[in-house]
Design an enzyme around this catalytic site. Structure first.
Site, PDB file in Angstrom:
ATOM      1  N   HIS A 287      -9.718   2.217   0.057  1.00 25.98           N
ATOM      2  CA  HIS A 287      -8.348   1.937   0.024  1.00 25.98           C
ATOM      3  C   HIS A 287      -8.021   1.556  -1.455  1.00 25.98           C
ATOM      4  O   HIS A 287      -8.017   0.361  -1.759  1.00 25.98           O
ATOM      5  CB  HIS A 287      -7.946   1.115   1.266  1.00 25.98           C
ATOM      6  CG  HIS A 287      -6.509   1.223   1.474  1.00 25.98           C
ATOM      7  ND1 HIS A 287      -5.523   1.775   0.603  1.00 25.98           N
ATOM      8  CD2 HIS A 287      -5.761   0.229   2.271  1.00 25.98           C
ATOM      9  CE1 HIS A 287      -4.243   1.408   1.192  1.00 25.98           C
ATOM     10  NE2 HIS A 287      -4.608   0.566   2.152  1.00 25.98           N
TER      11      HIS A 287
ATOM     12  N   LYS B  35      -9.592   8.238   2.488  1.00 20.85           N
ATOM     13  CA  LYS B  35     -10.175   6.956   2.289  1.00 20.85           C
ATOM     14  C   LYS B  35     -11.396   6.692   2.749  1.00 20.85           C
ATOM     15  O   LYS B  35     -12.143   5.551   2.378  1.00 20.85           O
ATOM     16  CB  LYS B  35      -9.033   6.015   2.716  1.00 20.85           C
ATOM     17  CG  LYS B  35      -7.787   5.801   2.308  1.00 20.85           C
ATOM     18  CD  LYS B  35      -7.034   4.606   2.828  1.00 20.85           C
ATOM     19  CE  LYS B  35      -5.528   4.352   2.269  1.00 20.85           C
ATOM     20  NZ  LYS B  35      -4.712   5.462   2.618  1.00 20.85           N
TER      21      LYS B  35
ATOM     22  N   CYS C 204       0.784  -1.168   0.012  1.00 23.47           N
ATOM     23  CA  CYS C 204       0.111  -0.047   0.088  1.00 23.47           C
ATOM     24  C   CYS C 204       0.973   1.182  -0.021  1.00 23.47           C
ATOM     25  O   CYS C 204       0.418   2.534  -0.189  1.00 23.47           O
ATOM     26  CB  CYS C 204      -0.952   0.180   1.295  1.00 23.47           C
ATOM     27  SG  CYS C 204      -2.028  -1.353   1.147  1.00 23.47           S
TER      28      CYS C 204
ATOM     29  N   PHE D 119       2.010  -3.442   3.976  1.00 19.93           N
ATOM     30  CA  PHE D 119       2.219  -4.687   4.564  1.00 19.93           C
ATOM     31  C   PHE D 119       3.921  -4.908   4.370  1.00 19.93           C
ATOM     32  O   PHE D 119       4.569  -4.495   3.367  1.00 19.93           O
ATOM     33  CB  PHE D 119       1.496  -5.761   3.867  1.00 19.93           C
ATOM     34  CG  PHE D 119       0.216  -5.955   4.248  1.00 19.93           C
ATOM     35  CD1 PHE D 119      -0.544  -5.138   5.049  1.00 19.93           C
ATOM     36  CD2 PHE D 119      -0.569  -6.974   3.634  1.00 19.93           C
ATOM     37  CE1 PHE D 119      -1.785  -5.352   5.632  1.00 19.93           C
ATOM     38  CE2 PHE D 119      -2.145  -7.110   3.871  1.00 19.93           C
ATOM     39  CZ  PHE D 119      -2.687  -6.449   5.027  1.00 19.93           C
TER      40      PHE D 119
ATOM     41  N   GLU E 254      -1.337   5.186  13.779  1.00 23.31           N
ATOM     42  CA  GLU E 254      -0.864   6.365  12.895  1.00 23.31           C
ATOM     43  C   GLU E 254      -1.039   7.599  13.672  1.00 23.31           C
ATOM     44  O   GLU E 254      -0.286   8.685  13.606  1.00 23.31           O
ATOM     45  CB  GLU E 254      -1.626   6.435  11.727  1.00 23.31           C
ATOM     46  CG  GLU E 254      -1.422   7.586  10.762  1.00 23.31           C
ATOM     47  CD  GLU E 254      -1.959   7.461   9.356  1.00 23.31           C
ATOM     48  OE1 GLU E 254      -1.418   8.366   8.687  1.00 23.31           O
ATOM     49  OE2 GLU E 254      -2.735   6.925   9.108  1.00 23.31           O
TER      50      GLU E 254
ATOM     51  N   HIS F 260      -2.592   7.967   6.029  1.00 24.84           N
ATOM     52  CA  HIS F 260      -2.852   6.689   5.536  1.00 24.84           C
ATOM     53  C   HIS F 260      -4.346   6.238   5.921  1.00 24.84           C
ATOM     54  O   HIS F 260      -5.274   5.920   5.206  1.00 24.84           O
ATOM     55  CB  HIS F 260      -1.958   5.782   6.111  1.00 24.84           C
ATOM     56  CG  HIS F 260      -1.830   4.380   5.409  1.00 24.84           C
ATOM     57  ND1 HIS F 260      -1.890   4.294   3.959  1.00 24.84           N
ATOM     58  CD2 HIS F 260      -2.265   3.178   6.120  1.00 24.84           C
ATOM     59  CE1 HIS F 260      -1.959   2.719   3.662  1.00 24.84           C
ATOM     60  NE2 HIS F 260      -2.019   2.101   4.853  1.00 24.84           N
TER      61      HIS F 260
END
Length: 412
Positions: free
Chosen positions: A339, A334, A163, A398, A314, A303
């Site tokens: 996403h 998002k 991502c 990831f 975050e 994010h």
């Protein structure tokens, strides 16, 4: 002194619009693009919702005989690149071709083609597999097709870092121009993984929201009721250009990119490091690269995926970077776009640039019952005007791979 790099074009496509004008209008209005999945029958799936691109016809960008030779992620990249190149007004001539490069990534690539050809194999055997299977599905062919279309003979790369993919692509392209290996880079990311395997795979991890009865409410970063992210699809492509090169040809300048940070959690295959330590370090790296202090930044496009642990960590990372009592504005677009996985960073970089241009903070929608542990200014539910000079865009992936981009408003 490092060469200065500016953004002269951007092309966006996602669930809330098929171009940057439509997308920005809907983002400012707080419109959700999440709905019931239509790309396949999701009846047997735990998650039945996604943020699909709507009303998209690849024939507007690809010749009919070529459409089946490309995965949907390539179609979307070509559409976004078309808008970006038209906006910047660049015509790639043979004389400059080697100084124009492409860096477009994808986290997954052609899942739709892989699934289609696997079914073909099972039904008809190996001789029925399309000879275009591999080039239609591999990650670097989005960059390849864009390069071919515009005659860009400079650096040609494709990042695949989950991502964080398109944040890395944009950041790496910025550094390519800074070190004089190109004057122009077409950079960003693209994704089209709303397929049975894509949705099924993330659902098996229990990573996706299952708020199937209220899709538009499903992506709710920092809300106490968040239960996972919503898959989106689309593309975000920027045209980056060395400042003097842009000035000489009278190009429109949308913003300046001034900082890029990279880093790894080195912690877990899917879960961010405790305390948001990795996210904090990557923001610090970007601030150092830009030569600015935390107090110089007014906005973070987070994010913010709407996952219970990710949003909390975050928040902790932002507090460590900007101070626990910081008044910095933070939002997750998002909440509207879903996403985009590998395409997220490119889309969100574009949205961040538009926020700087118009001096508007995009909202985080669906923030109805804030998590007490997430207590920053998330611009809840309604966009608002604000003086913005410098903004930061986060992407975390990831494997603990993190990226951060910093943009400055262009006023020259």
């Amino acid at each position: 002194m490092a060469r200065r790099v500016v953004v002269t074009g951007l092309g966006l496509i996602c669930a809330v619009g098929n171009n940057s004008v439509e997308i920005w209008k809907n983002i400012v209005a707080g419109k959700s693009g999440v709905s019931k999945i239509t790309h396949f029958d999701p009846a047997n799936f735990a998650c039945q919702i996604a943020a699909e691109v709507k009303g998209f016809d690849p024939l507007n960008f690809v010749e009919k005989k070529e459409v089946k030779k490309m995965g949907r992620f390539i179609h979307l990249a070509l559409a976004a690149a078309d808008e970006a190149m038209k906006m910047c007004g660049l015509q790639v001539t043979p004389e400059m071709a080697e100084r124009v490069g492409v860096h477009i990534g994808s986290g997954i690539g052609g899942f739709d083609i892989i699934e289609r050809e696997h079914e073909t194999l099972l039904k008809g055997g190996p001789r029925k597999i399309s000879p275009f299977f591999i080039p239609a599905s591999i990650v670097n062919l989005a960059a390849g097709h864009v390069s071919i279309r515009y005659g860009a003979k400079g650096p040609n790369e494709a990042t695949c870092t989950a991502c964080t993919t398109s944040a890395h692509a944009v950041g790496d392209a910025y550094k390519i121009i800074q070190r004089c290996d190109a004057d122009v880079m077409i950079a960003g990311g693209t994704e089209a993984a709303i397929t049975p395997m894509g949705v099924g795979g993330f659902a098996a991890m229990r990573a996706l929201s299952t708020r199937n009865d209220a899709p538009e409410k499903a992506s709710r970063p920092w809300d106490l009721g968040r239960d996972g992210f919503v898959m989106g699809e689309g593309s975000g492509i920027l045209v980056l250009e060395e400042l003097e090169h842009a000035r000489k040809r009278g190009a429109p300048i949308l913003a300046e990119i001034i900082g890029y940070g990279m880093g790894a959690d080195a912690y877990h295959i899917t879960q961010p490091a405790e305390g948001g330590e990795g996210g904090h370090r990557v923001m610090v790296n970007a601030l150092r690269d830009a030569g600015i202090s935390p107090s110089d930044v007014q906005y973070v496009n987070a994010h913010g995926t709407s996952t219970p642990i990710g949003d909390l960590l975050e928040t902790q990372a932002i507090k460590k970077t900007f101070g626990g009592d910081s008044k910095i504005a933070v939002s997750s677009t998002k909440s509207m776009t879903g996403h985009l996985l590998g395409g997220a960073g490119g889309l969100e970089a574009g949205i961040t640039i538009l926020a700087l241009r118009d001096q508007i903070l995009p909202p985080t929608i669906n923030l109805e019952n804030p998590d007490p542990e997430c207590d920053l200014d998330y611009v809840p539910n309604v966009a608002r005007k604000a003086p913005l000079e410098i903004a930061l865009s986060n992407s975390f992936g990831f494997g603990g791979t993190n990226g951060c981009l910093i943009f400055r408003r262009w006023t020259d």
